[in-house]
Design an enzyme around this catalytic site. Structure first.
Site, short mmCIF file in Angstrom:
data_model
loop_
_atom_site.label_atom_id
_atom_site.label_comp_id
_atom_site.label_asym_id
_atom_site.label_seq_id
_atom_site.Cartn_x
_atom_site.Cartn_y
_atom_site.Cartn_z
N ASN A 9 0.87 -1.18 0.00
CA ASN A 9 0.00 0.00 0.00
C ASN A 9 0.91 1.23 0.00
OD1 ASN A 9 -1.80 2.04 0.51
ND2 ASN A 9 -2.31 1.38 2.59
N LYS A 11 0.14 4.28 -0.29
CA LYS A 11 -0.48 5.49 0.29
C LYS A 11 -0.20 6.70 -0.62
CE LYS A 11 -0.14 3.24 4.71
NZ LYS A 11 -0.06 3.32 6.16
N HIS A 93 -9.46 0.95 4.97
CA HIS A 93 -8.16 1.16 5.63
C HIS A 93 -8.36 2.11 6.81
CE1 HIS A 93 -4.10 2.52 6.40
NE2 HIS A 93 -3.71 1.39 5.84
N GLU A 95 -6.81 4.56 7.82
CA GLU A 95 -6.65 5.99 7.51
C GLU A 95 -7.92 6.53 6.85
OE1 GLU A 95 -2.92 5.56 5.43
OE2 GLU A 95 -2.03 4.95 7.34
N GLU A 165 -5.27 -5.18 10.57
CA GLU A 165 -4.25 -4.15 10.77
C GLU A 165 -4.53 -3.39 12.07
OE1 GLU A 165 -2.38 -2.83 6.80
OE2 GLU A 165 -4.29 -1.81 6.96
N GLY A 171 2.34 2.22 10.73
CA GLY A 171 3.26 3.34 10.58
C GLY A 171 3.99 3.71 11.86
N SER A 211 3.37 -2.20 10.34
CA SER A 211 4.82 -2.28 10.56
C SER A 211 5.38 -3.67 10.25
CB SER A 211 5.20 -1.84 11.97
OG SER A 211 4.83 -0.49 12.16
N GLY A 232 2.94 -1.17 4.27
CA GLY A 232 3.00 0.25 3.97
C GLY A 232 4.44 0.68 3.72
#
Ligand code: PGA
Length: 248
Positions: A9, A11, A93, A95, A165, A171, A211, A232
């Site tokens: 991903n 992003k 997701h 986010e 996740e 992150g 992570s 990510g």
């Protein structure tokens, strides 16, 4: 058996030339194997990168709108992203949930549209830190799945992939331990067994994200219920992404 998958991903990262170079290196560096490799760049790059990937890497979108067309400035429909080569999309997701306020109901609509169109999806779920600390992570994730995914029929669910996740691991450099990941993945599979069947539960890929990197992927992927990763930061460099792919 669930398909093994390593998905990147990206992003809102990478300039176009960087994305092209990364796809090139992934194509050159991944060993032929039974792992499906996917990348989710900004939608702007989908057409070009999917031509470049030539079916060897699946190119998907990070988001799409549940409507078919109309006055939705700045949005993209499934048929639009499909028309330039996307064959899969992320849904929910953390986010999108946190920053763009997408609700369980919004995500359910996206799931329904994807299923209706035969568009594959990765449905993301995961608890925030305070719920893990309160020991409520299983309830929370089950509620997310029940609210937006488990209304599907067995045939429809088979179209989807689930990514667990934990929000506190995304992150942050703080990965779930392989035990924490395995526990949650095993629970998710048991809920699918209860609601559908053991056969469906075995066929749905459940990916870990948060992570996951070239140092911990091997241990995470060795867990019986972890079928791969949604990556990510570590997906932005060919070297680490390739090591993750080859960690199976
Ligand atoms: P991360 O992101 O690997 O950088 O933690 C994972 C994700 O958001 O899918």
């Amino acid at each position: 058996m669930a398909q093994k998958i390593v998905a990147g991903n990206w992003k809102m990262n990478l300039q176009f030339e960087e994305g092209e170079a990364l796809v090139n290196e992934i194509l050159r560096g991944s060993r032929a194997s039974d792992v499906a490799v996917m990348v989710f760049p900004t939608s702007l790059y989908v057409q070009s990168l999917s031509e470049q990937a030539n079916g060897e890497i699946t190119v998907g979108v990070q988001n799409f709108n549940a409507n078919e067309k109309g006055a939705f400035t700045g949005e993209m429909s499934i048929s639009q992203v499909e028309s330039v080569g996307a064959s899969i999309g992320l849904i929910g997701h953390s986010e999108r949930r946190a920053i763009f306020h997408e609700t369980d109901a919004d995500l359910k609509l996206k799931v329904d549209t994807a299923v209706e169109k035969g568009f594959k999806f990765i449905f993301c779920c995961g608890e925030p830190l305070e719920l893990r600390e309160a020991g409520k992570e299983f309830n929370f994730v089950k509620t997310q799945l029940e609210a937006s995914l488990f209304h599907l029929s067995a045939d429809q669910l088979e179209n989807g992939i689930i990514a667990y996740e934990p929000v506190w691991a995304i992150g942050t450099g703080k990965t779930a331990s392989s035990q924490q990941a395995e526990e949650m993945h095993a629970e998710i599979r048991s809920w699918i067994t209860e609601r559908y069947s053991a056969q469906i539960a075995d066929s749905v890929s459940i990916l870990y994200g948060g992570s996951c990197n070239n140092k911990n992927a091997k241990e995470l992927f060795a867990c019986p219920n972890v079928d791969g990763g949604l990556i990510g930061g570590a997906a932005l460099k060919a070297e680490s992404f390739l090591e993750i792919i080859n960690a199976f």
